[in-house]
Design a protein around this motif. Structure first.
Motif, PDB file in Angstrom:
ATOM      1  N   GLY A  23      -0.562  18.693   5.257  1.00 23.78           N
ATOM      2  CA  GLY A  23      -1.136  17.710   4.347  1.00 23.78           C
ATOM      3  C   GLY A  23      -1.942  16.662   5.086  1.00 23.78           C
ATOM      4  O   GLY A  23      -1.809  16.488   6.293  1.00 23.78           O
ATOM      5  N   ARG A  24      -2.787  15.971   4.328  1.00 27.74           N
ATOM      6  CA  ARG A  24      -3.559  14.890   4.935  1.00 27.74           C
ATOM      7  C   ARG A  24      -3.649  13.739   3.956  1.00 27.74           C
ATOM      8  O   ARG A  24      -3.537  13.923   2.746  1.00 27.74           O
ATOM      9  N   LEU A  25      -3.854  12.553   4.486  1.00 29.46           N
ATOM     10  CA  LEU A  25      -3.949  11.360   3.652  1.00 29.46           C
ATOM     11  C   LEU A  25      -5.190  11.433   2.778  1.00 29.46           C
ATOM     12  O   LEU A  25      -6.259  11.806   3.230  1.00 29.46           O
ATOM     13  N   VAL A  26      -5.037  11.047   1.533  1.00 26.23           N
ATOM     14  CA  VAL A  26      -6.157  11.024   0.608  1.00 26.23           C
ATOM     15  C   VAL A  26      -6.896   9.709   0.803  1.00 26.23           C
ATOM     16  O   VAL A  26      -6.291   8.648   0.906  1.00 26.23           O
ATOM     17  N   GLY A  27      -8.198   9.775   0.872  1.00 19.87           N
ATOM     18  CA  GLY A  27      -9.004   8.573   1.002  1.00 19.87           C
ATOM     19  C   GLY A  27      -9.151   8.083   2.426  1.00 19.87           C
ATOM     20  O   GLY A  27      -9.792   7.075   2.680  1.00 19.87           O
ATOM     21  N   VAL A  28      -8.575   8.791   3.371  1.00 16.99           N
ATOM     22  CA  VAL A  28      -8.680   8.396   4.772  1.00 16.99           C
ATOM     23  C   VAL A  28      -9.473   9.468   5.502  1.00 16.99           C
ATOM     24  O   VAL A  28      -9.110  10.628   5.500  1.00 16.99           O
ATOM     25  N   THR A  29     -10.584   9.051   6.075  1.00 16.88           N
ATOM     26  CA  THR A  29     -11.369   9.985   6.873  1.00 16.88           C
ATOM     27  C   THR A  29     -11.132   9.674   8.343  1.00 16.88           C
ATOM     28  O   THR A  29     -11.101   8.501   8.731  1.00 16.88           O
ATOM     29  N   PRO A  30     -10.936  10.695   9.145  1.00 17.91           N
ATOM     30  CA  PRO A  30     -10.703  10.432  10.566  1.00 17.91           C
ATOM     31  C   PRO A  30     -11.938   9.823  11.206  1.00 17.91           C
ATOM     32  O   PRO A  30     -13.062  10.208  10.905  1.00 17.91           O
ATOM     33  N   HIS A  31     -11.715   8.849  12.069  1.00 15.65           N
ATOM     34  CA  HIS A  31     -12.822   8.202  12.757  1.00 15.65           C
ATOM     35  C   HIS A  31     -13.261   9.061  13.927  1.00 15.65           C
ATOM     36  O   HIS A  31     -12.453   9.665  14.611  1.00 15.65           O
ATOM     37  N   ARG A  32     -14.547   9.080  14.136  1.00 20.12           N
ATOM     38  CA  ARG A  32     -15.106   9.827  15.247  1.00 20.12           C
ATOM     39  C   ARG A  32     -14.963   8.973  16.500  1.00 20.12           C
ATOM     40  O   ARG A  32     -15.439   7.849  16.546  1.00 20.12           O
ATOM     41  N   VAL A  33     -14.315   9.508  17.484  1.00 25.89           N
ATOM     42  CA  VAL A  33     -14.082   8.774  18.717  1.00 25.89           C
ATOM     43  C   VAL A  33     -14.993   9.338  19.800  1.00 25.89           C
ATOM     44  O   VAL A  33     -14.997  10.540  20.056  1.00 25.89           O
ATOM     45  N   THR A  34     -15.779   8.467  20.405  1.00 20.80           N
ATOM     46  CA  THR A  34     -16.627   8.892  21.502  1.00 20.80           C
ATOM     47  C   THR A  34     -16.269   8.086  22.742  1.00 20.80           C
ATOM     48  O   THR A  34     -15.995   6.903  22.665  1.00 20.80           O
ATOM     49  N   ASP A  35     -16.267   8.762  23.848  1.00 18.08           N
ATOM     50  CA  ASP A  35     -15.975   8.111  25.117  1.00 18.08           C
ATOM     51  C   ASP A  35     -17.300   7.700  25.734  1.00 18.08           C
ATOM     52  O   ASP A  35     -18.064   8.538  26.198  1.00 18.08           O
ATOM     53  N   ARG A  36     -17.592   6.415  25.722  1.00 17.70           N
ATOM     54  CA  ARG A  36     -18.878   5.937  26.219  1.00 17.70           C
ATOM     55  C   ARG A  36     -18.984   5.998  27.742  1.00 17.70           C
ATOM     56  O   ARG A  36     -20.057   5.836  28.290  1.00 17.70           O
ATOM     57  N   GLN A  82       0.837  -1.197   0.000  1.00 20.58           N
ATOM     58  CA  GLN A  82       0.000   0.000   0.000  1.00 20.58           C
ATOM     59  C   GLN A  82       0.865   1.237   0.000  1.00 20.58           C
ATOM     60  O   GLN A  82       1.855   1.333   0.717  1.00 20.58           O
ATOM     61  N   MET A  83       0.461   2.192  -0.832  1.00 19.39           N
ATOM     62  CA  MET A  83       1.173   3.451  -0.905  1.00 19.39           C
ATOM     63  C   MET A  83       0.252   4.527  -0.349  1.00 19.39           C
ATOM     64  O   MET A  83      -0.929   4.566  -0.674  1.00 19.39           O
ATOM     65  N   GLN A  84       0.792   5.360   0.472  1.00 24.92           N
ATOM     66  CA  GLN A  84       0.004   6.435   1.030  1.00 24.92           C
ATOM     67  C   GLN A  84       0.195   7.684   0.193  1.00 24.92           C
ATOM     68  O   GLN A  84       1.308   8.032  -0.184  1.00 24.92           O
ATOM     69  N   VAL A  85      -0.903   8.362  -0.104  1.00 24.87           N
ATOM     70  CA  VAL A  85      -0.871   9.578  -0.893  1.00 24.87           C
ATOM     71  C   VAL A  85      -1.363  10.711  -0.005  1.00 24.87           C
ATOM     72  O   VAL A  85      -2.410  10.609   0.631  1.00 24.87           O
ATOM     73  N   TYR A  86      -0.586  11.788   0.037  1.00 24.16           N
ATOM     74  CA  TYR A  86      -0.928  12.944   0.856  1.00 24.16           C
ATOM     75  C   TYR A  86      -1.327  14.099  -0.045  1.00 24.16           C
ATOM     76  O   TYR A  86      -0.704  14.328  -1.081  1.00 24.16           O
ATOM     77  N   ARG A  87      -2.354  14.812   0.360  1.00 26.62           N
ATOM     78  CA  ARG A  87      -2.754  16.016  -0.354  1.00 26.62           C
ATOM     79  C   ARG A  87      -2.097  17.177   0.364  1.00 26.62           C
ATOM     80  O   ARG A  87      -2.399  17.468   1.527  1.00 26.62           O
ATOM     81  N   CYS A  88      -1.197  17.861  -0.335  1.00 26.32           N
ATOM     82  CA  CYS A  88      -0.396  18.918   0.294  1.00 26.32           C
ATOM     83  C   CYS A  88      -0.940  20.312   0.030  1.00 26.32           C
ATOM     84  O   CYS A  88      -0.579  21.260   0.691  1.00 26.32           O
ATOM     85  N   GLY A  89      -1.751  20.453  -0.948  1.00 26.07           N
ATOM     86  CA  GLY A  89      -2.319  21.754  -1.276  1.00 26.07           C
ATOM     87  C   GLY A  89      -3.557  21.551  -2.119  1.00 26.07           C
ATOM     88  O   GLY A  89      -4.089  20.447  -2.220  1.00 26.07           O
ATOM     89  N   ALA A  90      -3.983  22.612  -2.776  1.00 20.41           N
ATOM     90  CA  ALA A  90      -5.187  22.523  -3.588  1.00 20.41           C
ATOM     91  C   ALA A  90      -5.004  21.556  -4.761  1.00 20.41           C
ATOM     92  O   ALA A  90      -5.904  20.807  -5.093  1.00 20.41           O
TER      93      ALA A  90
END
Length: 125
Positions: free
Chosen positions: A46-59, A27-35
């Motif tokens: 920059g942030r990883l393309v195709g990766v959405t941060p998971h919502r963490v809830t403290d139950r 697997q290759m990670q692709v980062y979006r660095c600008g527009a």
């Protein structure tokens, strides 16, 4: 000009995808660095393309109190507000204990819950 920029981005993504496919399953990670800039290496902001941060809830934390309930209880006396908070806990405990008993619940088992619900309504919690 916008169409040519989109084609350039599309080509870059195709090249990156081809590179990723040619690495024999790695697997290759692709980062979006600008527009319109992408990179294989992390870049500032920059942030990883195709990766959405998971919502963490403290139950273990209690959920935030509903604003309507807070507004309704704001007009109550402090003693009544405290009793409402205690009834919130008591109602949950009573419901939990009834669920744990399953089908073996009798009317006597339900009476503490009924009394707590009645008091809850009387206070207008």
């Amino acid at each position: 000009m916008a169409a040519s920029a989109h084609r350039g981005i599309g080509r870059a993504l195709l090249v990156l995808a081809a590179l990723g496919a040619s690495q024999a399953g790695a697997q290759m990670q692709v980062y979006r660095c600008g527009a319109r800039t992408y990179s294989q290496a992390p870049c500032p902001g920059g942030r990883l393309v195709g990766v959405t941060p998971h919502r963490v809830t403290d139950r273990s934390k209690p959920p935030p109190q509903d604003r309507a309930i807070a507004a309704k209880r704001a007009v109550l006396a402090p003693e009544q507000r405290q009793e409402c908070r205690a009834l919130d806990v008591r109602l949950r405990e009573e419901q939990r204990s009834l669920r744990a008993r399953g089908d073996a619940v009798t009317i006597e088992d339900e009476m503490p819950l009924v009394r707590a619900q009645k008091r809850f309504r009387e206070l207008r919690c």
